[in-house]
Design a protein around this motif. Structure first.
Motif, PDB file in Angstrom:
ATOM      1  N   ALA A   1       1.239   8.313   2.430  1.00  0.00           N
ATOM      2  CA  ALA A   1       2.150   7.183   2.616  1.00  0.00           C
ATOM      3  C   ALA A   1       2.581   7.096   4.079  1.00  0.00           C
ATOM      4  O   ALA A   1       2.929   8.101   4.695  1.00  0.00           O
ATOM      5  CB  ALA A   1       3.378   7.337   1.729  1.00  0.00           C
ATOM      6  N   VAL A   2       2.535   5.897   4.629  1.00  0.00           N
ATOM      7  CA  VAL A   2       2.965   5.667   6.015  1.00  0.00           C
ATOM      8  C   VAL A   2       4.375   5.086   5.974  1.00  0.00           C
ATOM      9  O   VAL A   2       4.635   4.092   5.295  1.00  0.00           O
ATOM     10  CB  VAL A   2       2.012   4.726   6.757  1.00  0.00           C
ATOM     11  N   ILE A   3       5.280   5.738   6.695  1.00  0.00           N
ATOM     12  CA  ILE A   3       6.681   5.345   6.726  1.00  0.00           C
ATOM     13  C   ILE A   3       7.044   4.925   8.146  1.00  0.00           C
ATOM     14  O   ILE A   3       6.719   5.626   9.107  1.00  0.00           O
ATOM     15  CB  ILE A   3       7.593   6.511   6.278  1.00  0.00           C
TER      16      ILE A   3
ATOM     17  N   GLY B   1       9.208   4.165  14.880  1.00  0.00           N
ATOM     18  CA  GLY B   1       8.233   5.245  14.955  1.00  0.00           C
ATOM     19  C   GLY B   1       7.604   5.464  13.600  1.00  0.00           C
ATOM     20  O   GLY B   1       8.290   5.635  12.593  1.00  0.00           O
ATOM     21  N   ALA B   2       6.278   5.417  13.543  1.00  0.00           N
ATOM     22  CA  ALA B   2       5.578   5.591  12.280  1.00  0.00           C
ATOM     23  C   ALA B   2       5.217   7.054  12.058  1.00  0.00           C
ATOM     24  O   ALA B   2       4.878   7.777  12.995  1.00  0.00           O
ATOM     25  CB  ALA B   2       4.323   4.725  12.240  1.00  0.00           C
ATOM     26  N   VAL B   3       5.313   7.458  10.791  1.00  0.00           N
ATOM     27  CA  VAL B   3       4.894   8.800  10.387  1.00  0.00           C
ATOM     28  C   VAL B   3       4.068   8.656   9.116  1.00  0.00           C
ATOM     29  O   VAL B   3       4.180   7.662   8.385  1.00  0.00           O
ATOM     30  CB  VAL B   3       6.098   9.736  10.126  1.00  0.00           C
ATOM     31  N   VAL B   4       3.230   9.648   8.858  1.00  0.00           N
ATOM     32  CA  VAL B   4       2.464   9.689   7.620  1.00  0.00           C
ATOM     33  C   VAL B   4       2.835  10.970   6.887  1.00  0.00           C
ATOM     34  O   VAL B   4       3.120  11.993   7.515  1.00  0.00           O
ATOM     35  CB  VAL B   4       0.935   9.631   7.888  1.00  0.00           C
TER      36      VAL B   4
ATOM     37  N   ILE C   1       2.341   9.257  13.965  1.00  0.00           N
ATOM     38  CA  ILE C   1       1.076   8.552  14.136  1.00  0.00           C
ATOM     39  C   ILE C   1       1.311   7.301  14.968  1.00  0.00           C
ATOM     40  O   ILE C   1       2.440   6.881  15.197  1.00  0.00           O
ATOM     41  CB  ILE C   1       0.432   8.163  12.789  1.00  0.00           C
ATOM     42  N   THR C   2       0.212   6.689  15.399  1.00  0.00           N
ATOM     43  CA  THR C   2       0.236   5.395  16.077  1.00  0.00           C
ATOM     44  C   THR C   2      -0.387   4.374  15.137  1.00  0.00           C
ATOM     45  O   THR C   2      -1.441   4.637  14.552  1.00  0.00           O
ATOM     46  CB  THR C   2      -0.552   5.466  17.400  1.00  0.00           C
ATOM     47  N   VAL C   3       0.293   3.259  14.955  1.00  0.00           N
ATOM     48  CA  VAL C   3      -0.195   2.235  14.033  1.00  0.00           C
ATOM     49  C   VAL C   3      -0.152   0.867  14.704  1.00  0.00           C
ATOM     50  O   VAL C   3       0.649   0.632  15.611  1.00  0.00           O
ATOM     51  CB  VAL C   3       0.660   2.186  12.748  1.00  0.00           C
ATOM     52  N   PRO C   4      -1.031  -0.058  14.275  1.00  0.00           N
ATOM     53  CA  PRO C   4      -0.930  -1.432  14.781  1.00  0.00           C
ATOM     54  C   PRO C   4       0.294  -2.118  14.185  1.00  0.00           C
ATOM     55  O   PRO C   4       0.505  -2.070  12.978  1.00  0.00           O
ATOM     56  CB  PRO C   4      -2.230  -2.086  14.311  1.00  0.00           C
TER      57      PRO C   4
ATOM     58  N   LEU D   1       0.810  -1.220   0.000  1.00  0.00           N
ATOM     59  CA  LEU D   1       0.000   0.000   0.000  1.00  0.00           C
ATOM     60  C   LEU D   1       0.844   1.270   0.000  1.00  0.00           C
ATOM     61  O   LEU D   1       0.570   2.214  -0.746  1.00  0.00           O
ATOM     62  CB  LEU D   1      -0.929   0.015   1.229  1.00  0.00           C
ATOM     63  N   ASP D   2       1.870   1.295   0.849  1.00  0.00           N
ATOM     64  CA  ASP D   2       2.609   2.538   1.063  1.00  0.00           C
ATOM     65  C   ASP D   2       3.759   2.744   0.086  1.00  0.00           C
ATOM     66  O   ASP D   2       4.084   3.883  -0.247  1.00  0.00           O
ATOM     67  CB  ASP D   2       3.127   2.593   2.504  1.00  0.00           C
ATOM     68  N   THR D   3       4.367   1.650  -0.391  1.00  0.00           N
ATOM     69  CA  THR D   3       5.492   1.811  -1.320  1.00  0.00           C
ATOM     70  C   THR D   3       5.086   2.516  -2.610  1.00  0.00           C
ATOM     71  O   THR D   3       5.750   3.478  -3.024  1.00  0.00           O
ATOM     72  CB  THR D   3       6.152   0.456  -1.624  1.00  0.00           C
TER      73      THR D   3
END
Length: 198
Positions: free
Chosen positions: A61-63, A72-75, A89-92, A48-50
């Protein structure tokens, strides 16, 4: 704020690039411009994000940033030809919840100096994440913010070297990094649900 002044743009594939092209090249090859022992940037979901991250508009895109002791996730919360912004952001993750060690935003971009030269920069505003309590304040202040400072300084170093190694002319500018007491900032500028003007 961590900036590099570029007096002459580099040459890629036989042509001198413009600032938009250089910024896009940096984004698409971001790990070549960072000390990846301090932070490695990879799309969270390859399917999805690539494709989004590698497109001309990476908005959404979520990195996942892999750091020595955590992730640590970022969008990508904003993207123009002149800049893009990462927001934490917080992601599962693997059945759990992954939170970035800090909460905030970081912009990568450039601005013209009006004389044919450009300033490329990364700048951000953040504070300890919502889950960090008093027991790990020292760790967060020392390791997280110190590690971030080293990572962004590596961006300055690698971008400067890349430009100079490819026929351009670049130099680092003094960086600025300061921690402010949140209780004071909150009194002056915090406006949940509203807009604060400065």
């Amino acid at each position: 704020l961590y900036a590099v002044q570029i007096a002459h743009m580099p040459t890629l594939d036989g042509s001198v690039v413009g600032p938009e092209e250089l910024l896009s090249f940096v984004r698409l090859n971001i790990n070549d411009f960072m000390d990846t022992s301090l932070g490695k940037f990879d799309p969270l979901n390859p399917n999805l994000d690539t494709p989004t991250w590698q497109s001309t508009n990476s908005l959404g895109a979520v990195i996942n940033i892999k750091i020595p002791w955590d992730s640590g996730a970022v969008v990508v919360s904003d993207h123009t030809s002149n800049d893009w912004i990462f927001s934490t952001i917080t992601v599962p993750i693997l059945g759990g919840v992954g939170s970035h060690p800090v909460s905030g935003n970081r912009q990568f971009g450039f601005r013209s100096r009006g004389d044919g030269s450009y300033v490329f920069y990364t700048r951000g505003a953040d504070r300890k994440g919502f889950y960090t309590g008093p027991g790990i304040d020292y760790f967060v202040e020392g390791a997280t913010f110190g590690g971030g400072d080293a990572l962004w300084r590596s961006y300055q170093d690698k971008l400067t070297k890349f430009v100079n190694d490819n026929g351009g002319s670049a130099s680092k500018r003094p960086h600025h990094s300061k921690r402010y007491d949140w209780s004071h900032v909150k009194l002056l500028f915090f406006s949940p649900g509203g807009i604060t003007t400065i």
